[in-house]
Design a protein around this motif. Sequence first.
Motif, PDB file in Angstrom:
ATOM      1  N   GLY A 190      43.153  37.995  47.258  1.00  0.00           N
ATOM      2  CA  GLY A 190      42.094  39.000  47.338  1.00  0.00           C
ATOM      3  C   GLY A 190      42.074  39.792  48.632  1.00  0.00           C
ATOM      4  N   ASP A 191      41.299  40.886  48.603  1.00  0.00           N
ATOM      5  CA  ASP A 191      41.124  41.735  49.781  1.00  0.00           C
ATOM      6  C   ASP A 191      39.769  41.377  50.411  1.00  0.00           C
ATOM      7  OD1 ASP A 191      40.630  43.696  51.606  1.00  0.00           O
ATOM      8  OD2 ASP A 191      40.686  45.371  50.182  1.00  0.00           O
ATOM      9  N   SER A 192      39.818  40.763  51.585  1.00  0.00           N
ATOM     10  CA  SER A 192      38.580  40.270  52.207  1.00  0.00           C
ATOM     11  C   SER A 192      37.728  41.398  52.789  1.00  0.00           C
ATOM     12  CB  SER A 192      38.906  39.246  53.290  1.00  0.00           C
ATOM     13  OG  SER A 192      39.649  39.874  54.306  1.00  0.00           O
ATOM     14  N   LYS A 193      38.304  42.618  52.800  1.00  0.00           N
ATOM     15  CA  LYS A 193      37.535  43.743  53.371  1.00  0.00           C
ATOM     16  C   LYS A 193      36.913  44.613  52.291  1.00  0.00           C
ATOM     17  CE  LYS A 193      39.873  44.110  57.797  1.00  0.00           C
ATOM     18  NZ  LYS A 193      40.978  43.162  57.625  1.00  0.00           N
ATOM     19  N   ARG A 194      37.162  44.285  51.022  1.00  0.00           N
ATOM     20  CA  ARG A 194      36.661  45.166  49.957  1.00  0.00           C
ATOM     21  C   ARG A 194      35.123  45.186  49.925  1.00  0.00           C
ATOM     22  NH1 ARG A 194      38.075  44.978  43.511  1.00  0.00           N
ATOM     23  NH2 ARG A 194      36.385  46.378  42.861  1.00  0.00           N
ATOM     24  N   PHE A 195      34.509  44.054  50.134  1.00  0.00           N
ATOM     25  CA  PHE A 195      33.043  43.995  50.132  1.00  0.00           C
ATOM     26  C   PHE A 195      32.564  43.475  51.482  1.00  0.00           C
ATOM     27  CE2 PHE A 195      34.573  43.075  45.835  1.00  0.00           C
ATOM     28  CZ  PHE A 195      34.039  44.162  45.150  1.00  0.00           C
ATOM     29  N   GLN A 239      41.393  40.617  39.656  1.00  0.00           N
ATOM     30  CA  GLN A 239      41.497  41.160  41.012  1.00  0.00           C
ATOM     31  C   GLN A 239      40.115  41.295  41.659  1.00  0.00           C
ATOM     32  OE1 GLN A 239      44.470  41.555  42.641  1.00  0.00           O
ATOM     33  NE2 GLN A 239      43.033  41.619  44.372  1.00  0.00           N
ATOM     34  N   PHE A 240      39.137  41.687  40.836  1.00  0.00           N
ATOM     35  CA  PHE A 240      37.757  41.772  41.324  1.00  0.00           C
ATOM     36  C   PHE A 240      37.282  40.392  41.804  1.00  0.00           C
ATOM     37  CE2 PHE A 240      33.199  41.255  40.276  1.00  0.00           C
ATOM     38  CZ  PHE A 240      32.649  42.217  41.112  1.00  0.00           C
ATOM     39  N   VAL A 241      37.551  39.363  41.000  1.00  0.00           N
ATOM     40  CA  VAL A 241      37.155  37.994  41.363  1.00  0.00           C
ATOM     41  C   VAL A 241      37.813  37.585  42.686  1.00  0.00           C
ATOM     42  CG1 VAL A 241      37.406  35.543  40.698  1.00  0.00           C
ATOM     43  CG2 VAL A 241      36.649  37.232  39.006  1.00  0.00           C
ATOM     44  N   ALA A 242      39.098  37.877  42.808  1.00  0.00           N
ATOM     45  CA  ALA A 242      39.819  37.508  44.034  1.00  0.00           C
ATOM     46  C   ALA A 242      39.244  38.253  45.241  1.00  0.00           C
ATOM     47  CB  ALA A 242      41.306  37.824  43.874  1.00  0.00           C
ATOM     48  N   ASP A 243      38.909  39.518  45.071  1.00  0.00           N
ATOM     49  CA  ASP A 243      38.365  40.307  46.189  1.00  0.00           C
ATOM     50  C   ASP A 243      36.974  39.809  46.591  1.00  0.00           C
ATOM     51  OD1 ASP A 243      40.681  41.772  46.133  1.00  0.00           O
ATOM     52  OD2 ASP A 243      39.815  43.534  45.143  1.00  0.00           O
ATOM     53  N   VAL A 244      36.139  39.491  45.599  1.00  0.00           N
ATOM     54  CA  VAL A 244      34.806  38.964  45.921  1.00  0.00           C
ATOM     55  C   VAL A 244      34.952  37.608  46.620  1.00  0.00           C
ATOM     56  CG1 VAL A 244      32.617  38.105  44.979  1.00  0.00           C
ATOM     57  CG2 VAL A 244      33.621  40.190  44.044  1.00  0.00           C
ATOM     58  N   ALA A 245      35.839  36.749  46.088  1.00  0.00           N
ATOM     59  CA  ALA A 245      36.042  35.417  46.690  1.00  0.00           C
ATOM     60  C   ALA A 245      36.492  35.561  48.143  1.00  0.00           C
ATOM     61  CB  ALA A 245      37.067  34.626  45.885  1.00  0.00           C
ATOM     62  N   ALA A 246      37.445  36.450  48.390  1.00  0.00           N
ATOM     63  CA  ALA A 246      37.973  36.628  49.755  1.00  0.00           C
ATOM     64  C   ALA A 246      36.900  37.208  50.674  1.00  0.00           C
ATOM     65  CB  ALA A 246      39.195  37.542  49.725  1.00  0.00           C
ATOM     66  N   SER A 247      36.120  38.166  50.173  1.00  0.00           N
ATOM     67  CA  SER A 247      35.085  38.793  51.013  1.00  0.00           C
ATOM     68  C   SER A 247      33.955  37.811  51.297  1.00  0.00           C
ATOM     69  CB  SER A 247      34.513  40.035  50.318  1.00  0.00           C
ATOM     70  OG  SER A 247      35.546  40.946  50.000  1.00  0.00           O
ATOM     71  N   PHE A 248      33.608  36.990  50.300  1.00  0.00           N
ATOM     72  CA  PHE A 248      32.572  35.966  50.508  1.00  0.00           C
ATOM     73  C   PHE A 248      33.052  34.941  51.535  1.00  0.00           C
ATOM     74  CE2 PHE A 248      31.805  31.503  49.522  1.00  0.00           C
ATOM     75  CZ  PHE A 248      30.466  31.405  49.893  1.00  0.00           C
ATOM     76  N   GLN A 249      34.281  34.447  51.341  1.00  0.00           N
ATOM     77  CA  GLN A 249      34.820  33.428  52.242  1.00  0.00           C
ATOM     78  C   GLN A 249      34.852  33.956  53.684  1.00  0.00           C
ATOM     79  OE1 GLN A 249      38.401  30.570  51.516  1.00  0.00           O
ATOM     80  NE2 GLN A 249      39.288  32.431  52.389  1.00  0.00           N
TER      81      GLN A 249
END
Length: 345
Positions: A190-195, A239-249
Motif C-alpha cells: 500500500g501507499d502510506s501517504k494516500r490518506f 489496492q484501496f484496502v492496502a493503501d488504507v492499511a498502510a496509511s493507518f499503520q
Amino acid sequence: MSIILALETSCDETAVAITRDGEVLASEISSQIALHRPYGGVVPELASRSHLPQIRPLVEAATARAGLRLADVDAFAATAGPGLASSLLIGNTVAKALALAHRRPFLAINHLEGHLLSPFVGAPGGVVPCVALIVSGGHTELVLMRGHGQYERLGSTLDDAAGEAFDKVARILGLPYPGGPSIQSAAVRGDSKRFRFPRSFQKDAERLEFSFSGLKTAVLYEVAGKPPAQYDPKLLDAQFVADVAASFQEAAVDVLVTKCRQALAARARHTLLVGGGVAANSRLREQLEQASRSDRFHLVLAPLSLCTDNAAMSAIAWELLNAGHTADLDVDVTAGLVRRKKHSP
Ligand code: KG4
Ligand code: ZN
C-alpha cells in the motif's frame, strides 16, 4: 529457588515456560487464533474453555523439552492479572494445584510486568532507569521505570489500545483477525501517504497520552462514508484496502514513536524498552530504530517471538523483580493489576 514453571492464560494464548536462573529451558505456546477468527476478536467464554484441554499437554511438552520432571520445579507461577478473569482462572488454578501437590510456592505474575521486562528474556543485564512502552491488544502505556519494580505511569490510552485499533481497522477492511499481522502484510503493497489519518496529541509534547478511537473512526469514514453506510468488506478494492492499511499503520506508528521520544526528552532518559504484541510490528520497529539513531537513545526491543503473549516473560519478570515474593494460594485473579504479598514461611 531457581527452576520456575510459569503458566500464562490471560487472553487467547495458552502458554507454559520453564526457566532456570533466567535461562529459558522451554517455552510452549498454543494459540487460539483460529478459534476466534470467525468472530473477529476474542470471545472470553470460548477462550477460557479452550485453555483447559491445552494446559496439560503443554506442561508435559515443556517438562520434556527442558528434560525435567515436575518434582524438579522449585516454584509454580501463573499470570494473575490483568486479563480476562475467566481465562486467568484456568492458569491460576492449575499452577496452584501443582504448587499444592508438589509442596512448592505459588507465584502471582503481573502480565504488564511480563511485557515490560520481555526485552530482558535471554539478555540478562539488569534493569536500568528507563522509559518503557507497553503496547498490546489490551494496553498502551508509557511507564517510567526508576529501578527495581519502581514504576511511574507517564500516560496511557484514553480509549482503545493500539492493538485493539489494529484489530478493529482490520475488521473494517475485511482483513482476518488478529488485525496487527493482517494490516502489516496488507500495508506492504500500500501507499502510506494516500490518506492522512489523525495523530492524536502528537503536537502536544506535554501530554503523554494516546487516543486511537478517532483514528479508527477516520478509517471507518474513509471506507464507509460519513455517516457510515452499509457495505460488504469483501467487495472492497484490494489496492484501496492496502493503501488504507498502510496509511493507518503509518499514523499509529507515528504517534507511538513520537510519544516515546517526547517521554524520553521530558524525563531525560536515554533508554527505551518496548514490549507487547504491537511491538512485533515491523514498521514500528523500523521507526523506533530510526528514532534511536537520530535522538541517540538506547533501544531495547522485545525479541519478535516474545512480543505476543508467552510464559517465558512472566517467569523472567518474577526473577528480575520479585524474587522472594510468593503468593498465598487464596490470592484471587484480577482483571486489573495484581496485589503482591510477601510470603511468610
Ligand atoms: O500482547 P498480546 O499478545 O496480548 C495482549 O496482552 O493484549 O497482543 C495482541 C495484540 C493484538 O491486538 C494484535 O493485533 C497485535 O497485538 N499485534 C500486532 C502485530 N502482531 C500482533 N499489531 C501490529 N503489528 C503486528 N505485527
Ligand atoms: Zn499480553
